[in-house]
Design a protein around this motif. Structure first.
Motif, PDB file in Angstrom:
ATOM      1  N   VAL A   1     130.419  10.789  12.395  1.00  0.00           N
ATOM      2  CA  VAL A   1     131.320  11.471  13.326  1.00  0.00           C
ATOM      3  C   VAL A   1     130.665  12.756  13.846  1.00  0.00           C
ATOM      4  CG1 VAL A   1     133.503  12.753  13.471  1.00  0.00           C
ATOM      5  CG2 VAL A   1     133.434  10.508  12.357  1.00  0.00           C
ATOM      6  N   GLU A   2     130.042  13.507  12.950  1.00  0.00           N
ATOM      7  CA  GLU A   2     129.396  14.766  13.347  1.00  0.00           C
ATOM      8  C   GLU A   2     128.244  14.515  14.311  1.00  0.00           C
ATOM      9  OE1 GLU A   2     130.065  13.823  10.256  1.00  0.00           O
ATOM     10  OE2 GLU A   2     131.797  15.131   9.914  1.00  0.00           O
ATOM     11  N   GLU A   3     127.477  13.460  14.080  1.00  0.00           N
ATOM     12  CA  GLU A   3     126.354  13.141  14.964  1.00  0.00           C
ATOM     13  C   GLU A   3     126.834  12.678  16.333  1.00  0.00           C
ATOM     14  OE1 GLU A   3     123.206  11.861  11.430  1.00  0.00           O
ATOM     15  OE2 GLU A   3     124.588  10.389  12.296  1.00  0.00           O
ATOM     16  N   LEU A   4     127.947  11.951  16.374  1.00  0.00           N
ATOM     17  CA  LEU A   4     128.520  11.551  17.661  1.00  0.00           C
ATOM     18  C   LEU A   4     128.993  12.782  18.435  1.00  0.00           C
ATOM     19  CD1 LEU A   4     130.564   8.352  16.702  1.00  0.00           C
ATOM     20  CD2 LEU A   4     128.515   8.454  18.120  1.00  0.00           C
ATOM     21  N   ARG A   5     129.600  13.722  17.732  1.00  0.00           N
ATOM     22  CA  ARG A   5     130.031  14.950  18.401  1.00  0.00           C
ATOM     23  C   ARG A   5     128.841  15.701  18.986  1.00  0.00           C
ATOM     24  NH1 ARG A   5     134.053  16.133  13.696  1.00  0.00           N
ATOM     25  NH2 ARG A   5     135.999  15.268  14.511  1.00  0.00           N
ATOM     26  N   ASP A   6     127.738  15.717  18.253  1.00  0.00           N
ATOM     27  CA  ASP A   6     126.541  16.392  18.742  1.00  0.00           C
ATOM     28  C   ASP A   6     125.994  15.703  19.990  1.00  0.00           C
ATOM     29  OD1 ASP A   6     124.331  18.374  18.316  1.00  0.00           O
ATOM     30  OD2 ASP A   6     123.157  16.529  18.140  1.00  0.00           O
TER      31      ASP A   6
ATOM     32  N   VAL B   1     127.742  13.924  22.146  1.00  0.00           N
ATOM     33  CA  VAL B   1     128.687  14.176  23.237  1.00  0.00           C
ATOM     34  C   VAL B   1     128.509  15.589  23.784  1.00  0.00           C
ATOM     35  CG1 VAL B   1     131.136  14.581  23.702  1.00  0.00           C
ATOM     36  CG2 VAL B   1     130.409  12.479  22.555  1.00  0.00           C
ATOM     37  N   ASP B   2     128.296  16.558  22.903  1.00  0.00           N
ATOM     38  CA  ASP B   2     128.122  17.940  23.348  1.00  0.00           C
ATOM     39  C   ASP B   2     126.940  18.094  24.299  1.00  0.00           C
ATOM     40  OD1 ASP B   2     130.264  18.807  21.890  1.00  0.00           O
ATOM     41  OD2 ASP B   2     129.086  19.529  20.189  1.00  0.00           O
TER      42      ASP B   2
ATOM     43  N   PRO C   1     118.560   8.717  19.186  1.00  0.00           N
ATOM     44  CA  PRO C   1     119.369   9.737  19.864  1.00  0.00           C
ATOM     45  C   PRO C   1     119.093   9.920  21.348  1.00  0.00           C
ATOM     46  CG  PRO C   1     118.766  10.502  17.685  1.00  0.00           C
ATOM     47  CD  PRO C   1     118.056   9.192  17.884  1.00  0.00           C
ATOM     48  N   VAL C   2     117.827   9.899  21.762  1.00  0.00           N
ATOM     49  CA  VAL C   2     117.524  10.089  23.185  1.00  0.00           C
ATOM     50  C   VAL C   2     118.145   8.974  24.016  1.00  0.00           C
ATOM     51  CG1 VAL C   2     115.680  10.121  24.910  1.00  0.00           C
ATOM     52  CG2 VAL C   2     115.419  11.410  22.778  1.00  0.00           C
ATOM     53  N   ALA C   3     117.975   7.723  23.560  1.00  0.00           N
ATOM     54  CA  ALA C   3     118.552   6.588  24.285  1.00  0.00           C
ATOM     55  C   ALA C   3     120.072   6.589  24.191  1.00  0.00           C
ATOM     56  CB  ALA C   3     117.988   5.282  23.736  1.00  0.00           C
ATOM     57  N   ALA C   4     120.611   6.989  23.037  1.00  0.00           N
ATOM     58  CA  ALA C   4     122.068   7.038  22.870  1.00  0.00           C
ATOM     59  C   ALA C   4     122.677   8.055  23.842  1.00  0.00           C
ATOM     60  CB  ALA C   4     122.414   7.403  21.433  1.00  0.00           C
ATOM     61  N   ARG C   5     122.039   9.217  23.964  1.00  0.00           N
ATOM     62  CA  ARG C   5     122.535  10.210  24.925  1.00  0.00           C
ATOM     63  C   ARG C   5     122.445   9.679  26.344  1.00  0.00           C
ATOM     64  NH1 ARG C   5     119.776  13.895  21.497  1.00  0.00           N
ATOM     65  NH2 ARG C   5     117.944  13.869  22.852  1.00  0.00           N
ATOM     66  N   ALA C   6     121.387   8.920  26.643  1.00  0.00           N
ATOM     67  CA  ALA C   6     121.228   8.356  27.984  1.00  0.00           C
ATOM     68  C   ALA C   6     122.364   7.385  28.307  1.00  0.00           C
ATOM     69  CB  ALA C   6     119.877   7.647  28.106  1.00  0.00           C
ATOM     70  N   ILE C   7     122.811   6.609  27.326  1.00  0.00           N
ATOM     71  CA  ILE C   7     123.924   5.674  27.539  1.00  0.00           C
ATOM     72  C   ILE C   7     125.201   6.433  27.879  1.00  0.00           C
ATOM     73  CG2 ILE C   7     125.454   4.042  26.343  1.00  0.00           C
ATOM     74  CD1 ILE C   7     122.963   3.090  24.802  1.00  0.00           C
ATOM     75  N   LEU C   8     125.473   7.495  27.110  1.00  0.00           N
ATOM     76  CA  LEU C   8     126.661   8.301  27.379  1.00  0.00           C
ATOM     77  C   LEU C   8     126.543   9.016  28.724  1.00  0.00           C
ATOM     78  CD1 LEU C   8     127.153   9.868  23.825  1.00  0.00           C
ATOM     79  CD2 LEU C   8     128.418   7.962  24.826  1.00  0.00           C
ATOM     80  N   ALA C   9     125.364   9.574  29.001  1.00  0.00           N
ATOM     81  CA  ALA C   9     125.164  10.301  30.255  1.00  0.00           C
ATOM     82  C   ALA C   9     125.289   9.388  31.462  1.00  0.00           C
ATOM     83  CB  ALA C   9     123.791  10.984  30.245  1.00  0.00           C
ATOM     84  N   ASN C  10     124.821   8.146  31.341  1.00  0.00           N
ATOM     85  CA  ASN C  10     124.922   7.194  32.452  1.00  0.00           C
ATOM     86  C   ASN C  10     126.377   6.906  32.789  1.00  0.00           C
ATOM     87  OD1 ASN C  10     124.692   3.834  33.160  1.00  0.00           O
ATOM     88  ND2 ASN C  10     123.413   5.267  34.307  1.00  0.00           N
ATOM     89  N   ALA C  11     127.211   6.763  31.751  1.00  0.00           N
ATOM     90  CA  ALA C  11     128.642   6.537  31.989  1.00  0.00           C
ATOM     91  C   ALA C  11     129.273   7.760  32.638  1.00  0.00           C
ATOM     92  CB  ALA C  11     129.343   6.206  30.675  1.00  0.00           C
TER      93      ALA C  11
ATOM     94  N   SER D   1     130.838  16.508  30.180  1.00  0.00           N
ATOM     95  CA  SER D   1     131.221  16.992  31.498  1.00  0.00           C
ATOM     96  C   SER D   1     132.594  17.636  31.371  1.00  0.00           C
ATOM     97  CB  SER D   1     131.274  15.827  32.494  1.00  0.00           C
ATOM     98  OG  SER D   1     132.027  16.173  33.633  1.00  0.00           O
ATOM     99  N   PRO D   2     132.866  18.700  32.122  1.00  0.00           N
ATOM    100  CA  PRO D   2     134.188  19.338  32.058  1.00  0.00           C
ATOM    101  C   PRO D   2     135.325  18.369  32.378  1.00  0.00           C
ATOM    102  CG  PRO D   2     132.644  20.740  33.217  1.00  0.00           C
ATOM    103  CD  PRO D   2     131.946  19.426  33.013  1.00  0.00           C
ATOM    104  N   ARG D   3     135.005  17.298  33.082  1.00  0.00           N
ATOM    105  CA  ARG D   3     136.061  16.355  33.462  1.00  0.00           C
ATOM    106  C   ARG D   3     136.389  15.361  32.350  1.00  0.00           C
ATOM    107  NH1 ARG D   3     134.910  12.733  37.950  1.00  0.00           N
ATOM    108  NH2 ARG D   3     137.051  12.119  37.499  1.00  0.00           N
ATOM    109  N   TYR D   4     135.581  15.329  31.293  1.00  0.00           N
ATOM    110  CA  TYR D   4     135.757  14.305  30.273  1.00  0.00           C
ATOM    111  C   TYR D   4     136.493  14.833  29.044  1.00  0.00           C
ATOM    112  CZ  TYR D   4     133.289  10.420  32.354  1.00  0.00           C
ATOM    113  OH  TYR D   4     132.958   9.366  33.162  1.00  0.00           O
ATOM    114  N   THR D   5     137.382  13.984  28.535  1.00  0.00           N
ATOM    115  CA  THR D   5     138.064  14.251  27.276  1.00  0.00           C
ATOM    116  C   THR D   5     137.563  13.237  26.257  1.00  0.00           C
ATOM    117  OG1 THR D   5     140.049  15.065  28.397  1.00  0.00           O
ATOM    118  CG2 THR D   5     140.292  14.367  26.097  1.00  0.00           C
TER     119      THR D   5
END
Length: 265
Positions: free
Chosen positions: A220-225, A227-228, A137-147, A232-236
């Protein structure tokens, strides 16, 4: 069933490159012939249109076939003149000569690329096929955050799933499937026969890694977590599942950036 993070052989630093490349070749053959990701082509085409880009940066590509198998469908959905860059932490150099795509300019970077630290100059919509489950999870969040930090759209697509009603028997049959598919894989390589039939490293590793991939895949629930925690307010975001081959499904999370609102009247 909770997510369990066991090891996969092909991601271990000491795992021999020849075995890793043969395994990714098999996964690429499967993706090219059976096209399990065809169901997400409309999602990716829509995301590219929303982002206003024709550039795709594929992370953790292996041999790149999941994305390359989608190019004809993307063309048919209006995504023309695509520029595709395939990247990996452990680049499969032999993929270079076979990484062409229908109607697209495709390159494969030979330098290792960290999915959580993509060079700022490597711009485009980021995709990860059958690879996001490799990351805790920590690395997965880092991948999303980097994008998000770089302002690039990102798409996560996973063909595996923690559902043994769907994947229990197929996982056990992976070695048989590898043996049946190997004669049809190109280019022909003597070492493929050696490590598939004489010393069955590839079938055994494929079964173990397939088993572990299912255990590690985010729901799906873990991906939502995830992403949360990086949103960013700019992302859909669109997060869900799409029906693939038979009873199998592709779990996806697709994030696109809305254009910044100008402060000028």
């Amino acid at each position: 069933m909770g997510r369990v993070h066991l090891f996969e052989f092909h991601e271990l630093p000491w795992f021999p490159a020849v075995w890793r490349d043969l395994l990714t070749d098999f996964l690429s053959f499967y993706a090219a012939v059976f096209r399990p990701y065809a169901c997400v082509a409309p999602l990716l085409a829509e995301a590219l249109e929303q982002e206003g880009t024709t550039r795709i940066v594929d992370l953790c590509s292996g041999a790149g076939r999941p994305l390359l198998s989608l190019l004809p469908a993307l063309q048919g959905l209006g995504s023309h003149d695509l520029e595709v860059t395939l990247t990996d932490k452990y680049p499969n150099a032999e993929t270079l000569e076979f990484s062409g795509g229908a109607g697209a300019h495709v390159t494969y970077l030979e330098t290792p690329i960290d999915a959580a630290d993509v060079p700022i100059g490597l711009k485009g919509f980021r995709t990860l096929f059958t690879s996001f489950h490799h990351f805790r999870p920590v690395a997965a969040r880092a991948i999303l955050a980097n994008a998000v930090d770089d302002g690039d759209g990102v798409g996560i697509f996973e063909y595996t799933e923690r559902n043994w009603l769907i994947w229990g028997l197929p996982t056990l049959l992976i070695p048989l499937f590898v043996w049946l598919c190997t004669p049809f894989m190109r280019p022909f390589r003597c070492r493929r026969l050696l490590w598939t039939y004489l010393v069955p490293i590839v079938p055994i590793v494929a079964m173990w890694d397939g088993f572990v991939s299912n255990l590690r895949t985010y729901s799906v629930e873990e991906l939502r977590d995830l992403v949360d925690k990086v949103d960013s307010p700019r992302y859909t975001w669109k997060i869900g599942r799409a029906r693939s081959i038979g009873a199998s499904r592709v779990t996806y999370a697709v994030g696109t950036a809305r254009p910044a609102v100008s402060s000028n009247a």
